[in-house]
Scaffold this motif. Structure first.
Motif, PDB file in Angstrom:
ATOM      1  N   VAL A 195      14.414 132.570 -23.434  1.00 63.40           N
ATOM      2  CA  VAL A 195      15.451 131.865 -24.083  1.00 63.40           C
ATOM      3  C   VAL A 195      14.714 130.726 -24.497  1.00 63.40           C
ATOM      4  O   VAL A 195      14.199 129.985 -24.022  1.00 63.40           O
ATOM      5  N   GLY A 196      15.059 130.359 -25.946  1.00 64.62           N
ATOM      6  CA  GLY A 196      14.285 129.230 -26.635  1.00 64.62           C
ATOM      7  C   GLY A 196      15.109 127.802 -26.027  1.00 64.62           C
ATOM      8  O   GLY A 196      16.105 127.702 -25.842  1.00 64.62           O
ATOM      9  N   VAL A 197      13.995 126.984 -25.878  1.00 68.81           N
ATOM     10  CA  VAL A 197      14.337 125.535 -25.526  1.00 68.81           C
ATOM     11  C   VAL A 197      14.304 124.662 -26.425  1.00 68.81           C
ATOM     12  O   VAL A 197      13.306 124.603 -27.247  1.00 68.81           O
ATOM     13  N   GLY A 198      15.523 124.127 -27.053  1.00 69.19           N
ATOM     14  CA  GLY A 198      15.326 123.366 -28.432  1.00 69.19           C
ATOM     15  C   GLY A 198      15.120 124.235 -29.660  1.00 69.19           C
ATOM     16  O   GLY A 198      15.433 125.408 -29.646  1.00 69.19           O
ATOM     17  N   GLU A 199      15.233 123.384 -30.772  1.00 68.65           N
ATOM     18  CA  GLU A 199      15.210 124.326 -32.027  1.00 68.65           C
ATOM     19  C   GLU A 199      14.048 124.643 -32.654  1.00 68.65           C
ATOM     20  O   GLU A 199      13.946 125.303 -33.682  1.00 68.65           O
ATOM     21  N   ASP A 200      13.074 124.224 -31.828  1.00 70.32           N
ATOM     22  CA  ASP A 200      11.328 124.079 -32.490  1.00 70.32           C
ATOM     23  C   ASP A 200      10.912 125.443 -32.505  1.00 70.32           C
ATOM     24  O   ASP A 200      10.022 125.832 -33.160  1.00 70.32           O
ATOM     25  N   GLY A 201      11.360 126.359 -31.404  1.00 72.73           N
ATOM     26  CA  GLY A 201      10.739 127.590 -31.234  1.00 72.73           C
ATOM     27  C   GLY A 201       9.371 127.586 -30.713  1.00 72.73           C
ATOM     28  O   GLY A 201       8.583 128.605 -30.708  1.00 72.73           O
ATOM     29  N   VAL A 202       9.154 126.560 -29.950  1.00 68.63           N
ATOM     30  CA  VAL A 202       7.782 126.351 -29.270  1.00 68.63           C
ATOM     31  C   VAL A 202       7.846 126.619 -27.768  1.00 68.63           C
ATOM     32  O   VAL A 202       7.012 127.439 -27.284  1.00 68.63           O
ATOM     33  N   VAL A 203       9.064 126.224 -27.245  1.00 65.64           N
ATOM     34  CA  VAL A 203       9.123 126.163 -25.778  1.00 65.64           C
ATOM     35  C   VAL A 203      10.118 127.506 -25.328  1.00 65.64           C
ATOM     36  O   VAL A 203      11.378 127.337 -26.173  1.00 65.64           O
ATOM     37  N   TRP A 204       9.895 128.163 -24.452  1.00 71.62           N
ATOM     38  CA  TRP A 204      10.805 129.270 -24.023  1.00 71.62           C
ATOM     39  C   TRP A 204      10.888 129.123 -22.378  1.00 71.62           C
ATOM     40  O   TRP A 204       9.814 128.937 -21.971  1.00 71.62           O
ATOM     41  N   VAL A 205      11.892 129.826 -22.253  1.00 74.54           N
ATOM     42  CA  VAL A 205      11.992 129.658 -20.917  1.00 74.54           C
ATOM     43  C   VAL A 205      12.594 130.951 -20.271  1.00 74.54           C
ATOM     44  O   VAL A 205      13.464 131.756 -20.954  1.00 74.54           O
ATOM     45  N   ARG A 206      12.116 131.224 -18.962  1.00 71.76           N
ATOM     46  CA  ARG A 206      12.683 132.819 -18.371  1.00 71.76           C
ATOM     47  C   ARG A 206      13.268 132.399 -17.128  1.00 71.76           C
ATOM     48  O   ARG A 206      12.550 131.590 -16.232  1.00 71.76           O
ATOM     49  N   GLY A 207      14.231 133.082 -16.622  1.00 71.19           N
ATOM     50  CA  GLY A 207      14.979 132.406 -15.265  1.00 71.19           C
ATOM     51  C   GLY A 207      16.071 131.424 -15.477  1.00 71.19           C
ATOM     52  O   GLY A 207      16.174 130.646 -14.489  1.00 71.19           O
ATOM     53  N   VAL A 208      16.637 131.557 -16.601  1.00 68.78           N
ATOM     54  CA  VAL A 208      18.079 130.579 -16.819  1.00 68.78           C
ATOM     55  C   VAL A 208      18.899 130.491 -15.535  1.00 68.78           C
ATOM     56  O   VAL A 208      19.597 129.567 -15.147  1.00 68.78           O
ATOM     57  N   GLU A 209      19.053 131.832 -14.957  1.00 70.78           N
ATOM     58  CA  GLU A 209      20.235 132.069 -14.099  1.00 70.78           C
ATOM     59  C   GLU A 209      19.790 131.210 -12.816  1.00 70.78           C
ATOM     60  O   GLU A 209      20.776 130.749 -11.996  1.00 70.78           O
ATOM     61  N   ARG A 210      18.407 130.915 -12.511  1.00 70.67           N
ATOM     62  CA  ARG A 210      17.947 130.120 -11.362  1.00 70.67           C
ATOM     63  C   ARG A 210      18.407 128.507 -11.628  1.00 70.67           C
ATOM     64  O   ARG A 210      18.702 128.139 -10.811  1.00 70.67           O
ATOM     65  N   ILE A 211      18.222 128.202 -12.891  1.00 73.32           N
ATOM     66  CA  ILE A 211      18.416 126.727 -13.131  1.00 73.32           C
ATOM     67  C   ILE A 211      20.123 126.552 -12.916  1.00 73.32           C
ATOM     68  O   ILE A 211      20.796 125.738 -12.327  1.00 73.32           O
ATOM     69  N   ALA A 212      21.070 127.916 -13.405  1.00 72.39           N
ATOM     70  CA  ALA A 212      22.416 127.665 -13.165  1.00 72.39           C
ATOM     71  C   ALA A 212      22.632 127.649 -11.812  1.00 72.39           C
ATOM     72  O   ALA A 212      23.810 126.797 -11.232  1.00 72.39           O
TER      73      ALA A 212
END
Lengths: 191, 326
Positions: free
Chosen positions: B246-263
């Motif tokens: 999943v993209g972080v921010g609008e720039d398309g440079v940073v991506w994250v995996r494991g969003v459910e763990r943050i939730a």
């Protein structure tokens, strides 16, 4: 993975799939008499036994070796593509060439990013991805990490990396992996 | 060194031809430069001496990082080939982060060239520089924080990360099938040449022939199986590669995996919550919380906490909160 091998897989897969669909449909149609020109019973062969011919071992051996080599080549093409991170730098001339390992610079950038609070560790390398050369930084972050702060730090690090490497065709990607468990110090809870 | 006569001579160590690799790990030391000083004797500058001059000069450069030779080759490492009054250099070195590669390499080349020429009176024909390592061990958090936002404009984002294409399975099975077919060919060759005993399946099939009967019981099941497998393979071939992060921010440079763990971690910090679990479905994060508090209040608090944490995502997944009361 190379785009060429994906195209090869897709082409072979589509040909095989269409062949199977056609064979299956033909078999069912034949069974229920939808192929009026096809006989109810058909026999192929018998044929002359070529396995006793003198050329048979040579032919099967050559075909076997060719097929094994082809299959191994096909399988090997599915291995992850490794990019040599060593690039020629601009400024090389008759007085000497300048080269640098860009993967090492990407790894250094990831290690620098790993100093950001909430980032557990980081590593980096140059990868080939769908026709692009990408400096990929991979970091593991704590589940409690501040995503906004890490995003800002990642952008700054990527900017530094662009200055350090200065290769116009090199793209940048920062991939964050959220760790399963939080190793950061738990915040004190006031009850 | 004023009136030196430097012969463009053959090697002095007896090596035939004097042809040696110019650089690379297998390079040998080249013949030394010999300066004849008449009655006063002669001065011989060995390649190793030139290499040491280069290494020491490079080590003094502010951007250079010295790497110990404990587990691998120590850096900086120089190689020199001396031929008469001319020398060719190759320097392999490490630099510290965040020194830019090109200016640093150019500066190193100029510095070592000048040092060798001034100290040995040899003429440097060529000096190759290879930066093999960028050392970030001395970098602290400040190095990241001090950089200006102007750098960000130079970052060109790569494509969105995607998982491996599903059609890869077709390729792997196909490759394996071709290898097995090749093994069968080798087996037939062994049978045909008498290296192995037994009967050939191919010969048996050829002698027997094949009879197909439309009323046979296996025709319909085989046809249905072919259809199902064909449709399945076709589906695998035409399936698009799915985005894995999943993209972080609008720039398309940073991506994250494991969003459910943050939730899950966000939900865990809500008062009255005793246990949390989370799972990510295609475009949704499902968080199950166990609580001894009021279910509605806890659900609202968890929803707000999770939304607050995930608001930085470019396309935040929908959140579904399931509350279980103790």
């Amino acid at each position: 993975m190379r785009r060429g091998v994906i195209a090869l897989d897709r082409t072979v897969g589509i040909v095989v799939a269409l062949g199977l669909i056609a064979a299956g449909a033909a078999a069912i149609a034949w069974r229920y008499g939808e192929l009026p020109q096809a006989p109810e019973r058909t026999t192929f062969g018998p044929w002359s036994d070529v396995t006793t011919a003198e050329w048979w071992p040579w032919a099967t051996g050559a075909a076997g070796v060719t097929a094994i080599l082809l299959g191994l080549w096909w399988l090997a093409r599915h291995l992850p593509r490794r990019v040599d991170g060593r690039f020629a730098l601009p400024g090389g001339d008759r007085t000497g060439k300048l080269t640098a390992d860009a993967s090492s610079a990407v790894d250094a950038a990831a290690q620098t990013l790993a100093h950001t609070p909430g980032v557990r560790d980081g590593s980096g390398q140059v990868v080939a991805d769908r026709g692009q050369l990408v400096a990929e930084l991979t970091c593991t972050i704590e589940p409690s990490a501040d995503l906004e702060a890490i995003h800002a730090a990642a952008l700054r690090t990527a900017g530094q990396l662009a200055d350090v490497v200065d290769l116009p065709n090199l793209r940048t990607r920062v991939r964050l992996r959220v760790a399963r468990t939080d190793k950061a110090t738990p915040p004190p809870r006031v009850v | 060194m004023a009136d030196t006569k430097l012969p463009a001579s053959a090697p002095t160590d007896g090596t035939p031809g004097g042809e040696r690799p110019v650089d690379g790990p297998g390079a040998l030391s080249a013949p030394a430069a010999i300066a004849f000083g008449g009655d006063r004797g002669r001065l011989e500058i060995s390649a190793r001496a030139v290499e040491r001059i280069v290494e020491i000069t490079a080590r003094r450069h502010p951007a250079t990082s010295r790497q110990p030779a404990l587990l691998r080759r120590g850096l900086p490492k120089a190689q020199a080939v001396v031929a008469g009054t001319h020398v060719r250099l190759h320097l392999e070195t490490a630099i510290t982060w965040p020194n830019p590669l090109t200016p640093t390499a150019t500066d190193l080349r100029a510095t070592i060239t000048e040092a060798v020429e001034s100290l040995t009176n040899l003429s440097v024909d060529r000096a190759d520089i290879t930066i093999t390592t960028v050392d970030a061990s001395g970098t602290e958090v400040a190095a990241v924080e001090e950089s200006s936002g102007e750098d960000d404009a130079r970052v060109v984002a790569g494509k969105r990360p995607v998982g491996a294409p599903a059609v890869t399975w077709v390729g792997l099975l196909g490759g394996l099938g071709v290898v097995l077919a090749g093994c069968w060919g080798i087996w037939e060759m062994a049978l045909g040449s008498g290296l192995a005993g037994g009967g050939s399946w191919v010969g048996w099939g050829l002698r027997r022939g094949v009879t197909l009967d439309a009323s046979a019981g296996w025709v319909v099941p085989a046809g249905v199986l072919c259809l199902l497998v064909g449709v399945g393979v076709l589906g695998l071939c035409l399936r698009r590669r799915r985005g894995s992060d999943v993209g972080v921010g609008e720039d398309g440079v940073v991506w994250v995996r494991g969003v459910e763990r943050i939730a899950v971690e966000s939900a865990r910090e809500v008062d009255s919550v005793t246990a949390v679990s989370g799972v990510r479905k295609r475009r949704r994060v499902e968080v199950a919380v166990t609580t001894f508090g009021a279910a509605e209040r806890v659900a609202g608090d968890v929803e707000r906490a999770v939304s607050e944490r995930l608001k930085v995502l470019k396309a935040a997944p929908r959140t579904r909160i399931v509350v279980r009361e103790e």
